[in-house]
Design an enzyme around this catalytic site. Structure first.
Site, PDB file in Angstrom:
ATOM      1  N   GLU A  10      63.793 -48.464 -97.570  1.00 50.45           N
ATOM      2  CA  GLU A  10      65.043 -48.258 -98.306  1.00 50.45           C
ATOM      3  C   GLU A  10      66.296 -48.299 -97.450  1.00 50.45           C
ATOM      4  OE1 GLU A  10      63.948 -44.742-100.609  1.00 50.45           O
ATOM      5  OE2 GLU A  10      63.770 -46.109-102.287  1.00 50.45           O
ATOM      6  N   GLU A  44      55.331 -48.221-103.754  1.00 51.20           N
ATOM      7  CA  GLU A  44      55.225 -46.844-104.247  1.00 51.20           C
ATOM      8  C   GLU A  44      55.101 -46.915-105.758  1.00 51.20           C
ATOM      9  OE1 GLU A  44      58.541 -44.431-102.849  1.00 51.20           O
ATOM     10  OE2 GLU A  44      58.445 -45.386-100.876  1.00 51.20           O
TER      11      GLU A  44
HETATM   12  C1  GAL Z   1      61.209 -43.678-102.943  1.00 52.92           C
HETATM   13  C2  GAL Z   1      61.314 -43.376-101.485  1.00 52.92           C
HETATM   14  C3  GAL Z   1      60.483 -42.197-101.086  1.00 52.92           C
HETATM   15  C4  GAL Z   1      60.689 -41.074-102.049  1.00 52.92           C
HETATM   16  C5  GAL Z   1      60.329 -41.508-103.412  1.00 52.92           C
HETATM   17  C6  GAL Z   1      60.551 -40.468-104.449  1.00 52.92           C
HETATM   18  O1  GAL Z   1      62.327 -44.340-103.361  1.00 52.92           O
HETATM   19  O2  GAL Z   1      60.943 -44.467-100.697  1.00 52.92           O
HETATM   20  O3  GAL Z   1      60.825 -41.833 -99.789  1.00 52.92           O
HETATM   21  O4  GAL Z   1      62.022 -40.699-102.039  1.00 52.92           O
HETATM   22  O5  GAL Z   1      61.146 -42.587-103.774  1.00 52.92           O
HETATM   23  O6  GAL Z   1      59.937 -39.273-104.199  1.00 52.92           O
END
Ligand code: GAL
Length: 995
Positions: free
Chosen positions: A405, A485
């Protein structure tokens, strides 16, 4: 001139980065108790700290460790915001600065010449002095730094002083969503002169010939390499081909011990032969496309923060293997090097991520983002080099991730180019640059299912970043896709894992994903009983409980989300029952390490069991077997349920689990017509689904004092509320549509969440009005209206009671009234949290036995792990201890449940056919109000929720809400429940003493 902690140099006086090596050279650990002093900022810290006689009132500190977890200052959690003004590369004056110092004795025979002082990780910037002389400075918190110290060492006593600044220019590259935890948090070691400086193993595997090829580059090139098991001896830089080696994969992590030797030093290596390639638009290893069943892992320990012990690292990996995970993304920085050794040994695919995240520049609209500023390229490249050089010999590491990010930026081009040049044997990953120019993968986070489906078929929308560049767009569309993710595991959830898995498995372009995230970052400060999260210190800028989003609780106990994930990603799928088909979903290994056992259960009691004879099933293949029992026998007694359960268990001990460990399972309902599998129950039901039971003739009579008696039931005459079932005192079931909102109900900053519309529709404040109590010949009918103040919406609830089978049957009819679909001034309410009744029973009915889904918690879209059986638990054990209390503990598809006291007397509830059961010692409102576990105090009753259904969970805390299929729409519902008192002494006044 700017100071070393604010300049753009990665450090000064550091040695060139190199591999992490297990060497025979003498070494001395400098971990342990250090002297420590915290200053409010660099201005306050003494300039002569390196002097042995400096006038400082030293405290003590454990190294490795974070001072904020040892009683000095406090930890700070933000998600995206920098906890200081954005003015790169400047830091605030209030820059907590910790002076650390340690005396150590060097034996006389220790060879000082050429010695190296190594720090595995210091957050975020530090300066080192040895015996009063400055050695160097470094940044890059989660990366090693080495300094030459030979000339400064003395025989006997030595004084090492390390000044650590919490904030530095480097902090602008370290804005990961996690606690800010300064300190020397990884090992400190003194190494005697390395004679072998660096080793780079290139060990490939040719899946067509079965041969391995190997070359080991060593500095110095005079080194000799031996691999005794292969009878191999070679020179550094010499390339050899070895017929018939066994490859390394995460499924079969075959390692060969090797030694690299020069005169005076031997380095121990564990070599895995494997070839990583991008082939025909897919990531392959040893010729096979991979499929990630992965998780994002931060380093977290509830007391030690990121100062992990090797035991905790091993525990993480053992738990991952036991839960069928095959991949880990080291979100969002390189882990402790020992973790990767364990990944090699136990078998996990690793995406190793660099220590770079500039997320907070979102608040300047990305103005000044280091990722796109060439002045920052050296610092970023330094980090990439230190990761790649350190971790390059791990067969488990197959992908280098440039960052997390950090938006788009040219510096990523520099990083990718250097990485590909240095290590062509691995793939390169970066998610956030939507052109994917520098990445071998297309990737997104928290992608809704419909978008994922489009990506699977390569019909996704063109991102703005490639709109004007057809060549780049063609390249992007040709890339394989990985969900960096998904399935945000915050609080109760995630829901929808099975839906994701179905799509991920359907399209070859989709190479799997990584659930966010492994462990809740709850911290237990010294002496505390509750885990802290953002805002607990009254700080203004914080990320609240957004870091409490793991599949493990902070103490590493698996949460129901992990149990669900294990089931959803099981590498063996069993379908049937006739034939019983076993699908091997692995990529490389057969199922020979597994044993298949079955059992037949009647109403949850085992009546037969055995072992299946299963032929060898290669990866990707299936085998069909005859079922071990008759699947279509003459119909059983009405109500009887026959189930076949088939389980795949480890045939022998593995490094991560003992023989008998369950890997996969399936259940099939047998008999009484066509065999159904376990997912046939619609959940949640559609409105209008009517489930009701027959009426039995029993007389209704008026009791004394306004009481109405119907069979074993006694009611309050004026309200029609049930007060007693036989000897059990109860407070009558009442319609309930509310639940204690989960994090996923709440959504992210209100986005996607359903709670807003639930509250707007007054579901959190429903009032009950009894409109009539009709005492008939054989039934009692109570009509009520349930509605919130201030609004026109509501529901009509009709409770119909009849006496049945020595019990009492309740049929509840729910009919919405008013504008649930929304009006000009009120929003539409698209779902209800639950449809069911709540009731109160005596606190000593605290043992719960049920026949239905279990043993764990389950909801409409998180129910794959619930299997039909007979279970016993206590009310206390039925609670899932989410760090932030919220709705939890529901058991699904319950046919019947018995709540008993210590004497075996109690209350039985039967569904028609099923209900969802929740029992706790506090009310939904208590649960909703609580912010930490200790806010929950048991009351002197048990509160039951007996639901027809609940809304799905979804993962809207950072992702999509429950799908329409799992949404409980406002509507017309009817459901039935039957209550019995039972026990060894019928008529006994159960619980009377408690009320
Ligand atoms: C993503 C990020 C993580 C965490 C997650 C939400 O955008 O890469 O580090 O923030 O969202 O918990």
């Amino acid at each position: 001139m700017s100071s070393y902690y604010e300049d753009l140099a990665p450090g000064s006086g550091c040695r060139e980065p190199r591999a992490w090596l297990r060497s025979s050279r003498p070494r001395m650990s400098l971990n342990g108790r250090w002297e420590f002093k915290l200053w409010s900022g660099p201005a306050e810290a003494p300039a002569d700290v390196m002097r042995p006689d400096v006038d400082v009132d030293w405290d003590e500190l454990e190294v490795p460790g974070h001072w904020v977890l040892q009683g000095h200052d406090r930890p700070r959690y933000t998600n995206t915001a920098f906890p200081f003004p954005i003015d790169p590369p400047r830091t605030p004056d209030a820059n907590p600065t910790g002076d650390h110092r340690r005396w150590f004795d060097l034996p006389d025979d220790w060879e000082r010449d050429g010695a190296v002082l190594r720090f595995e990780g210091v957050d975020s910037c530090f300066k080192v002095w040895l015996n009063g002389t400055e050695v160097g400075t470094a940044k890059g918190s989660r990366l090693p730094s080495e300094f030459h110290v030979g000339e400064l060492l003395r025989p006997g006593r030595n004084l090492l002083v390390v000044r650590v600044h919490q904030w530095s220019s480097g902090s602008y590259l370290e804005d990961q969503d996690m606690w800010w935890l300064p300190g020397i948090f990884r090992d400190v070691t003194l190494l005697s002169r390395p004679l072998i400086d660096d080793v780079f193993v290139h060990a490939d595997y040719d899946h067509l010939t079965g041969a391995g090829t190997m070359r080991v580059d060593v500095e110095p090139s005079s080194a000799q390499i031996t691999i005794p098991e292969l009878g191999l001896e070679l020179q550094a830089g010499e390339k050899v081909t070895i017929a018939g080696v066994e490859p390394w994969t995460a499924e079969v992590p075959r390692l060969y011990d090797a030694q690299v030797a020069v005169h005076g030093e031997t380095v121990e290596l564990r070599i895995g032969f494997r070839t990583v390639a991008m082939t025909d638009g897919l990531l392959t290893v040893n010729g096979q496309p991979l499929f990630f069943r992965g998780v994002n892992r931060h380093e977290h320990d509830e007391r030690r923060g990121r100062a992990m012990t090797v035991e905790a690292m091993r525990q993480d990996l053992v738990l991952m293997k036991q839960h069928n995970l095959n991949a880990v993304r080291t979100a969002h920085y390189p882990p402790h090097p020992a973790f990767l050794d364990l990944c090699d040994e136990l078998g996990l695919w690793v995406v190793d991520e660099c220590d770079i995240e500039t997320h907070g520049f979102i608040y300047t609209d990305w103005r000044g983002n280091p990722a796109d500023d060439p002045d920052w390229a050296p610092m970023m490249l330094d980090r990439m080099r230190r990761m790649v050089e350190r971790d390059k010999n791990h067969p488990s590491v197959i992908v280098w991730s440039l960052a997390n990010e950090s938006h788009r930026g040219r510096n990523f081009g520099t990083l990718a180019e250097w990485t590909r040049g240095r290590d062509p044997g691995r793939a390169v990953f970066y998610e956030r640059d939507r052109s994917y120019e520098f990445s071998d993968f297309y990737s997104l986070m928290y992608t809704p299912l419909e978008d994922l489906e489009a990506i699977g078929t390569r019909t996704e929308d063109v991102p703005p970043e490639t709109e004007d560049d057809p060549e780049l767009e063609t390249r992007r569309r040709g890339l394989p896709f990985v969900l960096a993710e998904y399935a945000h595991a915050m609080g109760n959830g995630p829901g929808g894992l099975a839906d994701y898995q179905r799509i991920l498995e359907r399209y070859p372009r989709l190479q799997g994903g990584f659930v966010w995230e492994w462990i809740d970052h709850g911290l237990l400060l010294p002496g505390a009983i509750d885990h802290v999260y953002g805002g607990d210190f009254g700080e203004r800028v914080h990320g609240a409980n957004f870091c409490i989003d793991g599949l493990l609780f902070p103490d590493r106990t698996p949460s129901p989300g992990l149990t669900e994930y294990k089931k959803v990603i099981e590498p063996v799928r069993i379908t049937g029952p006739d034939p019983l088909t076993i699908h091997n979903l692995r990529t490389f290994a057969s199922l020979d390490d597994l044993e298949f056992v079955w059992s037949e259960e009647l109403d949850g009691e085992q009546i037969d069991a055995g072992r299946l004879e299963v032929p060898e099933i290669q990866a990707g293949s299936t085998a069909a077997l005859p079922p071990p029992v008759e699947t279509q026998p003459p119909t059983e007694m009405p109500g009887d349920e026959r189930w076949l359960t088939v389980r795949a268990v480890l045939a022998k001990d593995e490094a991560w689990a003992a023989a008998g460990h369950e890997v996969a399972w399936a259940q099939f309902r047998l008999g009484g017509g066509s065999a159904e599998d376990r997912h046939d129950a619609p959940s949640p039901p559609q409105p209008e689904a009517v489930v009701s039971g027959g009426v039995q003739e029993r007389g209704v009579g008026r009791g004394g004092l306004g009481r109405v008696v119907l069979g074993v039931g006694e009611f309050e005459g004026s309200t029609g509320r049930l007060v007693r079932v036989g000897g059990v005192e109860v407070e009558g079931p009442e319609l309930d549509l509310w639940r204690a909102p989960t994090d996923n109900d709440c959504g992210q900053g209100g986005r996607n969440g359903v709670v807003g519309e639930w509250r707007a529709a007054g579901l959190d404040r429903l009032l009950h009005r009894v409109d009539g109590v009709e005492v008939g010949q054989d039934e009692l009918v109570v009509r009520a209206r349930v509605a919130p103040d201030g609004l026109g919406v509501g529901v009509r609830a009709t409770y119909r009671w009849v006496s049945a089978d020595d019990g009492l049957r309740l049929t509840v009819e729910v009919e919405p009234e008013g504008e649930w679909g929304g009006t000009a001034v009120s929003p539409r309410c698209g779902s209800w949290p639950r449809v069911g009744v709540r009731m109160v029973v005596p606190s000593n009915l605290d043992t719960v036995t049920w026949f239905g889904g279990g043993p764990g918690e389950a909801y409409a879209d998180s129910r794959e792990a619930a299997r039909v059986g007979r279970y016993t638990s206590t009310v206390d054990e039925l609670q899932t201890p989410y760090v932030v209390p919220q709705e939890n503990g529901s058991r699904i598809d319950v046919r019947w449940a018995e709540l008993t006291d210590a004497q075996g007397n109690g209350l039985r509830v039967e569904g028609a056919p099923y209900f969802q059961l929740t029992a706790r010692r506090w009310t939904t409102e208590d649960l909703e109000r609580a912010r930490h576990r200790s806010d929950l105090t048991p009351r002197d009753h048990i509160y039951l929720n007996l639901d027809l259904a609940q809304n799905g969970l979804g993962s809207a805390s950072c992702g999509p809400p429950a799908t329409p299929q799992h949404t409980l729409e406002p509507g017309h519902y009817t459901f039935s429940l039957t209550f019995h008192q039972f026990g060894r002494s019928p008529g006994h006044a159960v619980g009377a003493s408690d009320t």
